[in-house]
Scaffold this motif. Structure first.
Motif, PDB file in Angstrom:
ATOM      1  N   SER A  21       0.828  -1.209   0.000  1.00  9.00           N
ATOM      2  CA  SER A  21       0.000   0.000   0.000  1.00  9.00           C
ATOM      3  C   SER A  21       0.862   1.259   0.000  1.00  9.00           C
ATOM      4  O   SER A  21       0.508   2.256  -0.638  1.00  9.00           O
ATOM      5  CB  SER A  21      -0.950   0.002   1.191  1.00  9.00           C
ATOM      6  N   SER A  22       1.997   1.227   0.659  1.00  5.37           N
ATOM      7  CA  SER A  22       2.908   2.373   0.608  1.00  5.37           C
ATOM      8  C   SER A  22       3.487   2.544  -0.791  1.00  5.37           C
ATOM      9  O   SER A  22       3.666   3.669  -1.267  1.00  5.37           O
ATOM     10  CB  SER A  22       4.037   2.193   1.615  1.00  5.37           C
ATOM     11  N   HIS A  23       3.750   1.444  -1.463  1.00  5.19           N
ATOM     12  CA  HIS A  23       4.241   1.499  -2.840  1.00  5.19           C
ATOM     13  C   HIS A  23       3.185   2.102  -3.765  1.00  5.19           C
ATOM     14  O   HIS A  23       3.513   2.871  -4.664  1.00  5.19           O
ATOM     15  CB  HIS A  23       4.642   0.105  -3.314  1.00  5.19           C
ATOM     16  N   TRP A  24       1.926   1.739  -3.569  1.00  2.00           N
ATOM     17  CA  TRP A  24       0.857   2.300  -4.385  1.00  2.00           C
ATOM     18  C   TRP A  24       0.798   3.820  -4.249  1.00  2.00           C
ATOM     19  O   TRP A  24       0.565   4.524  -5.220  1.00  2.00           O
ATOM     20  CB  TRP A  24      -0.481   1.704  -4.011  1.00  2.00           C
ATOM     21  N   ILE A  25       0.990   4.312  -3.025  1.00  2.00           N
ATOM     22  CA  ILE A  25       0.952   5.757  -2.814  1.00  2.00           C
ATOM     23  C   ILE A  25       2.115   6.426  -3.532  1.00  2.00           C
ATOM     24  O   ILE A  25       1.959   7.481  -4.148  1.00  2.00           O
ATOM     25  CB  ILE A  25       0.974   6.070  -1.314  1.00  2.00           C
ATOM     26  N   ASP A  26       3.289   5.836  -3.466  1.00  2.00           N
ATOM     27  CA  ASP A  26       4.450   6.421  -4.130  1.00  2.00           C
ATOM     28  C   ASP A  26       4.354   6.317  -5.647  1.00  2.00           C
ATOM     29  O   ASP A  26       4.791   7.207  -6.366  1.00  2.00           O
ATOM     30  CB  ASP A  26       5.734   5.739  -3.655  1.00  2.00           C
ATOM     31  N   ARG A  27       3.798   5.255  -6.142  1.00  2.00           N
ATOM     32  CA  ARG A  27       3.760   5.024  -7.586  1.00  2.00           C
ATOM     33  C   ARG A  27       2.695   5.855  -8.289  1.00  2.00           C
ATOM     34  O   ARG A  27       2.946   6.443  -9.327  1.00  2.00           O
ATOM     35  CB  ARG A  27       3.518   3.545  -7.844  1.00  2.00           C
ATOM     36  N   TYR A  28       1.509   5.849  -7.723  1.00  2.00           N
ATOM     37  CA  TYR A  28       0.397   6.569  -8.333  1.00  2.00           C
ATOM     38  C   TYR A  28       0.145   7.832  -7.532  1.00  2.00           C
ATOM     39  O   TYR A  28      -0.355   7.782  -6.416  1.00  2.00           O
ATOM     40  CB  TYR A  28      -0.862   5.696  -8.368  1.00  2.00           C
ATOM     41  N   LYS A  29       0.469   8.956  -8.096  1.00  2.00           N
ATOM     42  CA  LYS A  29       0.395  10.222  -7.362  1.00  2.00           C
ATOM     43  C   LYS A  29      -1.037  10.686  -7.122  1.00  2.00           C
ATOM     44  O   LYS A  29      -1.274  11.520  -6.263  1.00  2.00           O
ATOM     45  CB  LYS A  29       1.171  11.306  -8.120  1.00  2.00           C
TER      46      LYS A  29
END
Length: 106
Positions: free
Chosen positions: A14-22
């Motif tokens: 979920s942290s990766h999703w936040i970083d990947r998709y602005k």
């Protein structure tokens, strides 16, 4: 042990999703996955009160670990960034907190 691994991996996801998709803000992730976790916990605890077999109980706990990790992953990041915006101060605060808790509790 498996639940902890699933929780950690889903928090990273979920942290990766936040970083990947602005477009996805951390507050949107917390609100969406928090609601999912709340509903899932409310429904599944009735089954955990009297499980029919061990496999059902294990699957429910693993699903709860997954949903909690998806909720908690960005939550800690939001709290840290809002409380301590300066990166060096944030790292120092974590270092002090970690060392004090290690000294006190082993």
């Amino acid at each position: 042990m498996i639940g902890m691994i699933i929780c950690s991996c889903s928090a990273l996801l979920s942290s990766h999703w936040i970083d990947r998709y602005k477009r996805i803000t951390p507050s949107k992730v917390i609100l969406s996955f928090g609601s999912v976790h709340l509903v899932l916990a409310a429904i599944s605890f009735s089954y955990l009160d009297n499980p029919q077999d061990e496999a059902t109980a294990i699957i429910i706990w693993l699903l709860l670990a997954l949903s909690y990790g998806l909720y908690y992953g960005p939550g800690a990041g939001i709290w840290l960034i809002n409380i301590l915006p300066d990166v060096s101060c944030r790292y120092s605060a974590f270092g002090i907190a970690y060392n004090i808790s290690t000294a006190c509790f082993g």
